[in-house]
Write an enzyme that holds these catalytic residues in place. Structure first.
Site, mmCIF file in Angstrom:
data_model
loop_
_atom_site.group_PDB
_atom_site.id
_atom_site.type_symbol
_atom_site.label_atom_id
_atom_site.label_comp_id
_atom_site.label_asym_id
_atom_site.label_seq_id
_atom_site.Cartn_x
_atom_site.Cartn_y
_atom_site.Cartn_z
ATOM 1 N N THR A 64 0.898 14.943 -45.436
ATOM 2 C CA THR A 64 -0.069 14.462 -44.243
ATOM 3 C C THR A 64 -0.577 13.025 -44.752
ATOM 4 O O THR A 64 -1.397 12.551 -44.102
ATOM 5 C CB THR A 64 -1.209 15.366 -44.196
ATOM 6 O OG1 THR A 64 -1.891 15.568 -45.310
ATOM 7 C CG2 THR A 64 -0.653 16.679 -43.602
ATOM 8 N N GLU A 117 7.728 5.109 -38.089
ATOM 9 C CA GLU A 117 6.885 5.708 -36.860
ATOM 10 C C GLU A 117 6.748 4.633 -35.928
ATOM 11 O O GLU A 117 6.530 3.498 -36.333
ATOM 12 C CB GLU A 117 5.432 6.211 -37.686
ATOM 13 C CG GLU A 117 5.742 7.274 -38.685
ATOM 14 C CD GLU A 117 4.568 7.545 -39.181
ATOM 15 O OE1 GLU A 117 3.409 7.109 -38.844
ATOM 16 O OE2 GLU A 117 4.243 8.746 -40.197
ATOM 17 N N ASP A 152 3.754 15.522 -41.350
ATOM 18 C CA ASP A 152 2.912 14.807 -40.443
ATOM 19 C C ASP A 152 3.038 13.396 -40.217
ATOM 20 O O ASP A 152 2.704 12.685 -39.314
ATOM 21 C CB ASP A 152 1.476 15.124 -40.614
ATOM 22 C CG ASP A 152 0.794 14.533 -39.353
ATOM 23 O OD1 ASP A 152 0.902 14.572 -38.147
ATOM 24 O OD2 ASP A 152 -0.447 13.976 -39.652
ATOM 25 N N HIS A 207 2.256 12.516 -36.694
ATOM 26 C CA HIS A 207 1.280 11.756 -37.264
ATOM 27 C C HIS A 207 -0.145 11.927 -36.546
ATOM 28 O O HIS A 207 -0.721 10.930 -36.184
ATOM 29 C CB HIS A 207 1.471 10.517 -37.471
ATOM 30 C CG HIS A 207 0.750 9.801 -38.579
ATOM 31 N ND1 HIS A 207 1.411 8.668 -39.469
ATOM 32 C CD2 HIS A 207 -0.145 9.705 -38.947
ATOM 33 C CE1 HIS A 207 0.284 8.111 -40.318
ATOM 34 N NE2 HIS A 207 -0.739 9.053 -40.188
ATOM 35 N N ILE A 208 -0.788 13.234 -36.588
ATOM 36 C CA ILE A 208 -1.881 13.539 -35.720
ATOM 37 C C ILE A 208 -2.917 14.086 -36.751
ATOM 38 O O ILE A 208 -3.740 14.833 -36.191
ATOM 39 C CB ILE A 208 -1.557 14.322 -34.701
ATOM 40 C CG1 ILE A 208 -1.005 15.800 -35.018
ATOM 41 C CG2 ILE A 208 -0.763 13.804 -33.399
ATOM 42 C CD1 ILE A 208 -0.831 16.653 -33.780
ATOM 43 N N ARG A 211 1.493 9.708 -46.216
ATOM 44 C CA ARG A 211 2.039 8.427 -45.889
ATOM 45 C C ARG A 211 3.700 8.717 -45.938
ATOM 46 O O ARG A 211 3.965 9.249 -46.750
ATOM 47 C CB ARG A 211 1.672 7.239 -46.424
ATOM 48 C CG ARG A 211 0.479 6.464 -45.835
ATOM 49 C CD ARG A 211 0.640 5.974 -44.430
ATOM 50 N NE ARG A 211 -0.672 5.132 -44.295
ATOM 51 C CZ ARG A 211 -1.632 5.685 -43.538
ATOM 52 N NH1 ARG A 211 -1.626 7.203 -43.082
ATOM 53 N NH2 ARG A 211 -2.634 4.957 -43.159
#
Length: 320
Positions: A238, A269, A264, A287-288, A240
């Protein structure tokens, strides 16, 4: 503030943040809420005194060299600053801040969700029920990996890592961690410190990444380091996408050496890596990690606190 500085919000931040910003700043919104290319960032730098960028706005050395002298501060709406060339910005005389502390719990919650989802085969189970394919049961059906009492290896024991450790203790997990420096005994809460990643990896039934992306940590998880994990381990990221050699992780997932992963963040991205989508043992989110109403408001307010201090001639709390 004596004057009303002009502030550019290149992404749609929370309504509460916009409302507060308008009290003291002339706010310029990017109504399209799209990623600003370098040309737009450079153009806007001549029109505003401050920007509140997210990790989607890239301030490379080339971009920074072309920024207008009018721009005085980047108040990042993020903790991570790998999208900013900090050395180039300092040399240009542009102040840079971030938003630590306020998103630690929300991100740790997502790490816990990903760990549980990966361990208990959430992707397969959801698809089975959702598609109407659930027509069978036996003691061998959908057997996963138990989290309670397992060993968790945490890479990076900063604010988010410590928040995740607090939650993992609720599952009676045995906590091991690798960090640049050892925490105090009070902050460790019984966690086992490892002074090298190589020492940590063989202990990690589960491995959760919480360190920043730097040149030194790029592809921290690669074929060599993944091989040091116990067979059947689970990887959670979670932090990078740059921390993981995605091809190596996919190979480890296909071989079964890594039994599952919860992800995530990705090297590319938005979009992620489509190769992961072919694997049922990968639980993915877009990515939340910090995406809760409370946390988004807190991030925006922390960035505004930094801007307020700067334009009042004080040192921002989160000046980098």
């Amino acid at each position: 503030m004596p004057d009303r500085p002009v502030l550019w919000l290149p992404r749609r931040v929370s309504d509460a943040t916009v409302a507060r910003a308008r009290q003291d700043y002339d706010v310029v919104l990017n109504e399209a809420d799209d990623v600003s290319p370098p040309e737009r960032i450079i153009e806007m730098s001549a029109k505003v005194d401050a920007m509140m960028p997210c990790h989607s706005e890239i301030f490379s050395a080339d971009v920074v060299a072309k920024l207008d002298p009018r721009l005085k501060i980047l108040a990042n709406h993020s903790v991570g600053t790998d999208h900013c060339d900090l050395e180039a910005l300092r040399a240009k005389g542009i102040a840079v801040t971030n938003t630590p502390d306020v998103l630690s719990d929300a991100t740790a919650e997502i790490a816990m969700l990903l760990m549980l989802g990966a361990a208990r085969r959430a992707v397969e189970g959801d698809r089975c029920v959702r598609t109407g394919a659930w027509d069978f049961w036996s003691p061998s059906f959908m057997v996963g990996k138990q989290v309670s009492g397992a060993k968790i290896g945490i890479v990076g024991m900063g604010r988010v890592g410590q928040a995740f450790a607090r939650k993992a203790r609720g599952f009676d997990m045995e906590i091991h961690y690798f960090n640049r420096s050892r925490l105090s005994e009070a902050d460790e809460h019984g966690a086992v410190y490892h002074d090298t990643l190589e020492s940590l990896l063989p202990e990690a039934d589960f491995l959760s990444l919480h360190c920043p992306a730097t040149p030194e940590t790029r592809d921290l998880l690669n074929a060599e380091t993944l091989a040091k994990l116990p067979a059947g381990s689970i990887v959670v990221n979670t932090a990078r996408g740059a921390l993981v050699d995605e091809d190596a992780l996919i190979a480890a997932l296909k071989s079964g050496h890594v039994s599952a992963a919860g992800i995530d963040c990705f090297k590319v991205e938005p979009g992620g890596n489509p190769a992961f989508a072919d694997l049922d043992n990968v639980f993915m989110l877009p990515h939340i990690g910090s995406a809760t109403v409370r946390t988004r408001d807190a991030m925006g307010f922390r960035a505004l606190d930094n801007l307020d201090a700067f334009f009042r001639g004080k040192t921002p709390k989160d000046l980098l």
